[in-house]
Design a protein around this motif. Structure first.
Motif, PDB file in Angstrom:
ATOM      1  N   LYS A   1     -67.419  -7.474   3.055  1.00 41.16           N
ATOM      2  CA  LYS A   1     -66.908  -7.527   1.690  1.00 41.16           C
ATOM      3  C   LYS A   1     -66.166  -6.229   1.419  1.00 41.16           C
ATOM      4  O   LYS A   1     -66.702  -5.139   1.661  1.00 41.16           O
ATOM      5  CB  LYS A   1     -68.056  -7.702   0.707  1.00 41.16           C
ATOM      6  N   VAL A   2     -64.929  -6.344   0.917  1.00 42.34           N
ATOM      7  CA  VAL A   2     -64.108  -5.149   0.729  1.00 42.34           C
ATOM      8  C   VAL A   2     -63.600  -5.070  -0.701  1.00 42.34           C
ATOM      9  O   VAL A   2     -63.423  -6.086  -1.379  1.00 42.34           O
ATOM     10  CB  VAL A   2     -62.925  -5.122   1.715  1.00 42.34           C
ATOM     11  N   VAL A   3     -63.362  -3.841  -1.134  1.00 43.07           N
ATOM     12  CA  VAL A   3     -62.753  -3.599  -2.434  1.00 43.07           C
ATOM     13  C   VAL A   3     -61.482  -2.795  -2.199  1.00 43.07           C
ATOM     14  O   VAL A   3     -61.460  -1.878  -1.374  1.00 43.07           O
ATOM     15  CB  VAL A   3     -63.725  -2.866  -3.387  1.00 43.07           C
ATOM     16  N   ILE A   4     -60.424  -3.180  -2.896  1.00 42.49           N
ATOM     17  CA  ILE A   4     -59.123  -2.533  -2.725  1.00 42.49           C
ATOM     18  C   ILE A   4     -58.670  -1.951  -4.055  1.00 42.49           C
ATOM     19  O   ILE A   4     -58.618  -2.657  -5.069  1.00 42.49           O
ATOM     20  CB  ILE A   4     -58.061  -3.518  -2.216  1.00 42.49           C
ATOM     21  N   PHE A   5     -58.331  -0.682  -4.038  1.00 43.43           N
ATOM     22  CA  PHE A   5     -57.699  -0.031  -5.184  1.00 43.43           C
ATOM     23  C   PHE A   5     -56.203   0.088  -4.883  1.00 43.43           C
ATOM     24  O   PHE A   5     -55.816   0.577  -3.826  1.00 43.43           O
ATOM     25  CB  PHE A   5     -58.281   1.368  -5.401  1.00 43.43           C
ATOM     26  N   GLY A   6     -55.373  -0.333  -5.833  1.00 42.58           N
ATOM     27  CA  GLY A   6     -53.932  -0.243  -5.623  1.00 42.58           C
ATOM     28  C   GLY A   6     -53.353  -1.408  -4.845  1.00 42.58           C
ATOM     29  O   GLY A   6     -52.410  -1.242  -4.077  1.00 42.58           O
ATOM     30  N   ALA A   7     -53.877  -2.598  -5.062  1.00 38.90           N
ATOM     31  CA  ALA A   7     -53.442  -3.769  -4.290  1.00 38.90           C
ATOM     32  C   ALA A   7     -52.061  -4.279  -4.691  1.00 38.90           C
ATOM     33  O   ALA A   7     -51.527  -5.174  -4.029  1.00 38.90           O
ATOM     34  CB  ALA A   7     -54.461  -4.897  -4.429  1.00 38.90           C
ATOM     35  N   THR A   8     -51.469  -3.744  -5.749  1.00 35.07           N
ATOM     36  CA  THR A   8     -50.125  -4.175  -6.134  1.00 35.07           C
ATOM     37  C   THR A   8     -49.054  -3.263  -5.563  1.00 35.07           C
ATOM     38  O   THR A   8     -47.863  -3.567  -5.675  1.00 35.07           O
ATOM     39  CB  THR A   8     -49.967  -4.227  -7.669  1.00 35.07           C
ATOM     40  N   GLY A   9     -49.443  -2.135  -4.978  1.00 37.01           N
ATOM     41  CA  GLY A   9     -48.483  -1.251  -4.328  1.00 37.01           C
ATOM     42  C   GLY A   9     -48.100  -1.776  -2.958  1.00 37.01           C
ATOM     43  O   GLY A   9     -48.653  -2.763  -2.466  1.00 37.01           O
ATOM     44  N   MET A  10     -47.165  -1.089  -2.314  1.00 37.34           N
ATOM     45  CA  MET A  10     -46.651  -1.584  -1.040  1.00 37.34           C
ATOM     46  C   MET A  10     -47.730  -1.605   0.041  1.00 37.34           C
ATOM     47  O   MET A  10     -47.920  -2.614   0.725  1.00 37.34           O
ATOM     48  CB  MET A  10     -45.471  -0.721  -0.586  1.00 37.34           C
ATOM     49  N   VAL A  11     -48.466  -0.505   0.200  1.00 38.56           N
ATOM     50  CA  VAL A  11     -49.531  -0.470   1.203  1.00 38.56           C
ATOM     51  C   VAL A  11     -50.666  -1.407   0.789  1.00 38.56           C
ATOM     52  O   VAL A  11     -51.223  -2.138   1.613  1.00 38.56           O
ATOM     53  CB  VAL A  11     -50.057   0.962   1.395  1.00 38.56           C
ATOM     54  N   GLY A  12     -51.005  -1.389  -0.492  1.00 42.68           N
ATOM     55  CA  GLY A  12     -52.077  -2.258  -0.977  1.00 42.68           C
ATOM     56  C   GLY A  12     -51.784  -3.730  -0.759  1.00 42.68           C
ATOM     57  O   GLY A  12     -52.678  -4.513  -0.412  1.00 42.68           O
ATOM     58  N   GLN A  13     -50.532  -4.131  -0.955  1.00 41.53           N
ATOM     59  CA  GLN A  13     -50.159  -5.522  -0.696  1.00 41.53           C
ATOM     60  C   GLN A  13     -50.365  -5.865   0.776  1.00 41.53           C
ATOM     61  O   GLN A  13     -50.809  -6.965   1.118  1.00 41.53           O
ATOM     62  CB  GLN A  13     -48.693  -5.754  -1.059  1.00 41.53           C
ATOM     63  N   GLY A  14     -50.041  -4.909   1.642  1.00 44.59           N
ATOM     64  CA  GLY A  14     -50.192  -5.141   3.069  1.00 44.59           C
ATOM     65  C   GLY A  14     -51.640  -5.326   3.478  1.00 44.59           C
ATOM     66  O   GLY A  14     -51.978  -6.257   4.213  1.00 44.59           O
ATOM     67  N   VAL A  15     -52.507  -4.430   2.990  1.00 44.22           N
ATOM     68  CA  VAL A  15     -53.920  -4.542   3.376  1.00 44.22           C
ATOM     69  C   VAL A  15     -54.567  -5.760   2.722  1.00 44.22           C
ATOM     70  O   VAL A  15     -55.422  -6.420   3.332  1.00 44.22           O
ATOM     71  CB  VAL A  15     -54.694  -3.247   3.066  1.00 44.22           C
ATOM     72  N   LEU A  16     -54.165  -6.108   1.511  1.00 45.93           N
ATOM     73  CA  LEU A  16     -54.687  -7.316   0.868  1.00 45.93           C
ATOM     74  C   LEU A  16     -54.324  -8.546   1.696  1.00 45.93           C
ATOM     75  O   LEU A  16     -55.178  -9.428   1.925  1.00 45.93           O
ATOM     76  CB  LEU A  16     -54.134  -7.446  -0.550  1.00 45.93           C
ATOM     77  N   ARG A  17     -53.098  -8.617   2.143  1.00 48.64           N
ATOM     78  CA  ARG A  17     -52.662  -9.758   2.957  1.00 48.64           C
ATOM     79  C   ARG A  17     -53.506  -9.869   4.223  1.00 48.64           C
ATOM     80  O   ARG A  17     -53.937 -10.968   4.591  1.00 48.64           O
ATOM     81  CB  ARG A  17     -51.188  -9.588   3.325  1.00 48.64           C
ATOM     82  N   GLU A  18     -53.741  -8.749   4.901  1.00 44.36           N
ATOM     83  CA  GLU A  18     -54.509  -8.784   6.141  1.00 44.36           C
ATOM     84  C   GLU A  18     -55.975  -9.129   5.880  1.00 44.36           C
ATOM     85  O   GLU A  18     -56.608  -9.836   6.672  1.00 44.36           O
ATOM     86  CB  GLU A  18     -54.396  -7.441   6.864  1.00 44.36           C
TER      87      GLU A  18
END
Length: 222
Positions: A2-19
């Motif tokens: 289970k993961v939590v992402i801060f900044g998922a709307t930024g360029m890097v955040g979008q990338g890690v969210l997708r993966e």
């Protein structure tokens, strides 16, 4: 995991969210930010949080995670050191401190920048502040903390930066970036590689706590 992402709307955040959403071993993804991602997925839970420096009374929202990917960043632009420190260091450290209190077995992954100065003595303000941020996060009582220092990032999969100047740059240099990525693997990484490397460092760890572009490229393939 289970993961939590801060900044998922930024360029890097979008990338890690997708993966994360594509990874079979990720069962839940929670994003925390001022704005929703606009995405829908069975794994995805979103928490829109206006005050990104304050997590008092939010232990239940933050509990139960195996990893945090902190991807919030800001260009120094015309910001003074005090304002830049408040946005970069204070925001990250407050989030990290809140998470470490309820998830001491978590792996915390912080996306920094190339040139961050861990001695905190650089003549460049943004290098000092990023170095101070890294040091403060590395000292938090998590199972492990990793710092990623990418150089140039090539956006893939339709991902775009929220910063207008960066969007113009990437639009102008779009034909060149794949060539640079092949020619300079120690400097250029893709958003896809960033996401894969961040997941892999949680899965398998890394020999170093501070990872440069070459390390990120290698981790993305492991």
């Amino acid at each position: 995991m289970k993961v939590v992402i801060f900044g998922a709307t930024g360029m890097v955040g979008q990338g890690v969210l997708r993966e994360c959403l594509a990874a079979p071993d990720v069962e839940l993804v929670k994003t925390i930010g001022r704005n929703p991602t606009g995405q829908r997925h069975p794994k995805l839970r979103e928490l829109v949080h206006a005050e990104m420096w304050d997590y008092e009374g939010m232990d239940e929202e933050l509990d139960g995670f195996d990893a945090c990917f902190y991807c919030i960043g800001v260009s120094p632009g015309k910001l003074g050191e005090q304002q830049y420190t408040h946005i970069v260091r204070d925001m990250a450290v407050n989030a990290g401190a809140a998470l470490s209190r309820v998830n001491p077995r978590m792996v915390f992954v912080y996306v920094s920048i190339l040139g961050a100065d861990s001695t905190e003595k650089s003549r460049l303000m943004w290098e000092r502040v990023r170095g101070k941020t890294e040091n403060a996060l590395l000292a938090l009582p998590f199972r492990a903390v990793y710092v990623l220092r990418p150089g140039m990032i090539q956006p893939l999969d339709g991902i775009k930066s929220k910063t207008p100047a960066y969007r113009i740059f990437y639009s102008l240099f779009k034909p060149v970036l794949p060539l640079l990525h092949r020619a300079l693997p120690n400097l250029v990484v893709t958003t896809r590689q960033m996401g894969q490397a961040m997941l892999n460092v949680v899965r398998r760890g890394a020999q170093k706590r501070v990872l440069e572009a070459a390390d990120i490229n290698a981790l993305s393939r492991s």
